[in-house]
Design a protein around this motif. Structure first.
Motif, mmCIF file in Angstrom:
data_model
loop_
_atom_site.group_PDB
_atom_site.id
_atom_site.type_symbol
_atom_site.label_atom_id
_atom_site.label_comp_id
_atom_site.label_asym_id
_atom_site.label_seq_id
_atom_site.Cartn_x
_atom_site.Cartn_y
_atom_site.Cartn_z
ATOM 1 N N MET A 171 0.366 -0.921 0.059
ATOM 2 C CA MET A 171 -0.111 0.014 0.012
ATOM 3 C C MET A 171 0.618 1.093 0.198
ATOM 4 O O MET A 171 0.919 2.175 -1.113
ATOM 5 N N PHE A 172 1.765 1.551 1.167
ATOM 6 C CA PHE A 172 2.610 2.288 0.719
ATOM 7 C C PHE A 172 4.420 1.611 0.708
ATOM 8 O O PHE A 172 4.434 0.841 0.524
ATOM 9 N N ASN A 173 4.694 2.845 -0.047
ATOM 10 C CA ASN A 173 6.136 2.387 -0.410
ATOM 11 C C ASN A 173 6.993 3.848 0.398
ATOM 12 O O ASN A 173 7.648 4.493 -0.652
ATOM 13 N N ILE A 174 7.421 3.615 1.387
ATOM 14 C CA ILE A 174 7.901 4.085 2.667
ATOM 15 C C ILE A 174 9.489 3.242 2.247
ATOM 16 O O ILE A 174 9.594 2.306 2.753
ATOM 17 N N GLU B 151 12.642 8.289 4.081
ATOM 18 C CA GLU B 151 11.310 8.230 4.400
ATOM 19 C C GLU B 151 11.399 8.009 5.864
ATOM 20 O O GLU B 151 10.476 8.808 6.750
ATOM 21 N N PHE B 152 11.821 6.973 6.268
ATOM 22 C CA PHE B 152 11.488 6.084 7.104
ATOM 23 C C PHE B 152 11.976 6.700 8.241
ATOM 24 O O PHE B 152 11.874 7.454 9.603
ATOM 25 N N LEU B 153 13.417 7.566 8.465
ATOM 26 C CA LEU B 153 14.068 7.885 9.647
ATOM 27 C C LEU B 153 13.270 9.543 9.191
ATOM 28 O O LEU B 153 13.246 9.903 10.835
ATOM 29 N N VAL B 154 13.457 10.146 8.098
ATOM 30 C CA VAL B 154 12.614 11.704 8.821
ATOM 31 C C VAL B 154 11.182 11.571 9.821
ATOM 32 O O VAL B 154 11.351 11.774 9.917
#
Length: 105
Positions: free
Chosen positions: A1-4, A8-11
């Protein structure tokens, strides 16, 4: 669903630490987890209620089939019959040529 990705995860993690603070972050994560578990239980309960309400005739019923996009794909685009393939748009033919009818022109 989400492509993180990892960046982006660290932010998102840094943003969460800035918003909640390092001492409140575990409590916030626990609350978010409990809310997500409760929502998942409610969704599973609703699915089982729908299946029970439909009766034994629809024992293989999948709630995701109610999604209009999936409904159209299931009922209109799964047939591999040449007559039905002729009615598909060219982008849906998977590289095959549509059937040609000499008498139609």
């Amino acid at each position: 669903m989400f492509n993180i990705g990892m960046g982006e995860f660290l932010v998102l993690g840094l943003l969460a630490v800035l918003v909640f603070g390092p001492d409140q972050l575990p409590k916030a994560a626990k609350q978010v987890g409990s809310v997500l578990r409760q929502l998942r239980r409610m969704a599973d309960s609703a699915k089982s209620d729908i299946r029970d309400g439909l009766g034994p005739e629809f024992k293989d019923f999948d709630v995701e089939d109610l999604n209009p996009k999936r409904f159209v794909q299931k009922h209109f685009w799964e047939a591999e019959d040449e007559d039905e393939a002729a009615q598909r748009p060219v982008s849906q033919l998977n590289g095959r040529r549509p059937p040609f009818d000499d008498e139609a022109t």
